[in-house]
Scaffold this motif. Structure first.
Motif: not given
Length: 578
Positions: A90-99
């Motif tokens: 998901t878009a949120r999961g992708q960004l949280r992983m990059l966080c």
């Protein structure tokens, strides 16, 4: 401020360098466009600035080269192509992983989704995103670390006019807050409309560095493009007739036999050429970038010839190693749990194990450990061990297929922190999977055949240790195999090679006449080392060595040792090359 000084890429296959001695500045609080036709070296220039391409020169970001910046994600945000995320994430999961990779709070992901207009699409899979949504997510990824500088490669390519307007409005807002924005484009009108400064390159060399107003005034005026073998004569005649008629006409001689005539039209130029008998190969109205300025350029080396190096040239630019996540354990957990693949594999392993366990119980003489492990003789590995190996192989295999840590490089860093995090998470996953399989098989046997079938074995501690060691060993074999060979299939092959190839070879060595027993090993170790340990440890040491002396255990130990050495060797070799 971004300062690029003497950027020069290394030539490949005896061709001229894609970027040749490129020097320019992109100021703070400004939007700078790097303009050039396709193949002019724009993307290579960005990769040289990011130290992702071998070459010479240096790029300063607020006075420091990138390899001296402690946290690059907090200094420069990058968008090179599409977002290379797993399509099922998901878009949120992708960004949280990059966080986790950038070391910023996870709440930053929701803030960036709202900033780029994807707040309501955080749970949507990346594989369903349109081009415009993908670009918005790419900008959100670039802005996660709140960087000062943004480097974007063709960010508006393929976007609709509405999305185009939104994109450049966001870039303008970042520059208004004091940030530096540098983007590449091949559209001269777009550069003049959206940028404060336009840097034009052709063939990897600087052509012009102008304010956007000056660029629009001098290079976007309507003109007549003329190609003729008598360019000098025709230019002189056009200028003479314009002075006689008191018309404002400017004739600019371009490279080769090309003229650019401002303040006239095709009809007037054609009539002048016809009256004086001048052959014309091209006569057309043009609006846009005029190409290179009328400056003398050094001749290009022909194909097959070596390009001489000037001395002293610009300093060699070091390749920046890909950064490990600043929070590797959190990153790895989010990578593992961010897709359905992990849960699908676990569910498949449980279903197959329960089915095999019930079927094995019907066979007379099948020992209870084999039933609980669902390990028939015809299979090289039980389903739980193979599933653990597959999850371990995906830990590195997905990184190389859908790189998140180093999207521009297409690889993942071989750093100790990331390796330890992957080893720890894969081991915990293997232990949990092994426990779930054993409990599920025991419950299935109890429901189908009753409690009488389940008798606690007398050597249950050694059996548990063997089961745990097999699951964790397979997970690590798959992880290291995929890390060495950069593919999930290679990790799975490394897992299957343990019982199919390595274990038979180890068994021959164990059964050889020259093989020694491990019974007296603790005593022999006491004779070799000067340290004394309690005699209670001899029993545990002997049990461990008996486990290791088993063919599968010894094969796993040998395979893991070889894969770990190969992984460290490849990582060390790449670091020396950098």
């Amino acid at each position: 401020m971004l300062q690029a000084i003497g950027l020069t890429s290394f030539p490949r296959r005896q061709l001229p360098p894609a970027v040749d001695d490129l020097t320019f500045e992109a100021g703070s609080g400004q939007v700078t466009a790097l303009l050039g036709a396709p193949g002019s070296g724009k993307t290579t220039a960005l990769r040289l600035m990011l130290e992702l391409e071998p070459g010479r020169g240096v790029t300063y970001l607020r006075g420091r080269p990138l390899h001296r910046v402690a946290h690059p994600a907090r200094e420069v945000g990058v968008l090179l192509g599409d977002v290379p995320g797993h399509p099922a994430r998901t878009a949120r999961g992708q960004l949280r992983m990059l966080c986790a990779a950038a070391g910023v709070p996870a709440a930053r992901a929701d803030d960036m989704l709202e900033l780029v207009g994807l707040a309501g699409l955080g749970d949507q899979r990346l594989g369903t995103f349109s081009l415009g949504m993908d670009r918005r997510l790419g900008l959100a990824s670039a802005l996660l670390g709140d960087p000062h500088t943004l480097l974007l490669d063709e960010p508006a390519e393929g976007l609709s006019p509405r999305e185009n307007s939104w994109l450049y409005g966001l870039l303008r807002g970042h520059a208004a807050q004091g940030g530096t924005v540098l983007y590449t484009t091949s559209e001269a009108k777009e550069a003049a409309r959206t940028a404060d400064r336009v840097v034009t390159i052709e063939g990897g060399r600087l052509v012009a560095d102008q304010e956007a107003v000056e660029f629009a005034r001098t290079r976007l005026r309507p003109r007549v493009a003329v190609r003729t073998p008598h360019a000098a004569r025709l230019g002189a005649l056009v200028s003479k007739e314009a002075r006689a008629a008191q018309r404002s006409v400017e004739v600019v001689a371009e490279d080769g036999n090309r003229l650019s005539v401002y303040g006239s039209d095709c009809a007037q130029i054609g009539e002048t050429a016809f009256r004086h008998g001048i052959l014309v190969h091209q006569l057309a109205d043009e609006i846009g970038d005029t190409g290179p300025a009328p400056a003398v350029k050094p001749p290009r080396a022909p194909a097959g010839a070596r390009t001489p190096t000037t001395a002293p040239g610009p300093p060699r630019q070091p390749l920046r190693p890909a950064r490990s996540p600043l929070r590797p354990l959190r990153y790895e957990l989010r990578r593992l749990l961010g897709t359905r693949t992990t849960f699908l594999i676990a569910a498949a392993v449980l279903a197959v194990s329960v089915t095999l366990s019930v079927l094995l119980a019907r066979t007379v003489g099948t020992p209870l450990p084999s039933m609980l492990a669902a390990w028939p003789d015809i299979l090289p590995l039980p389903p739980a061990a193979f599933g653990a190996g597959l999850l371990g192989a995906l830990a590195f295999g997905d990184e190389f297929r859908y790189p998140a840590l180093a999207s521009a490089r297409g690889t993942v860093p071989r750093r100790l922190g990331l390796l330890l995090a992957k080893l720890a998470v894969s081991a915990a996953t293997a232990l949990l999977l092994a426990l779930l399989v054993a409990v599920a098989d025991a419950e299935a046997l109890h429901l189908v055949y009753g409690r009488d079938l389940l008798q606690v074995p007398g050597k249950w501690p050694s059996l548990v240790a063997s089961w745990v060691g097999l699951a964790v060993g397979c997970a690590w074999a798959g992880l290291l195999g995929a890390g060495v060979f950069r593919a999930t299939a290679a990790g799975v092959a490394a897992v299957l090679a343990v019982p199919v190839v390595v274990a038979p070879a180890v068994q021959k060595l164990v059964l050889a006449p020259s093989a020694r027993s491990v019974a007296g090993l603790p005593g022999r170790l006491r004779e070799l080392v000067w340290l004394e340990w309690p005699y209670e440890l001899d029993r545990w040491l002997l049990a461990t060595m008996r486990l290791m002396a088993q063919p599968v255990g010894a094969a796993l130990a040998l395979s893991l040792s070889a894969l770990l050495c190969a992984y460290l060797f490849v990582g060390l070799r790449r670091r020396v090359r950098w």
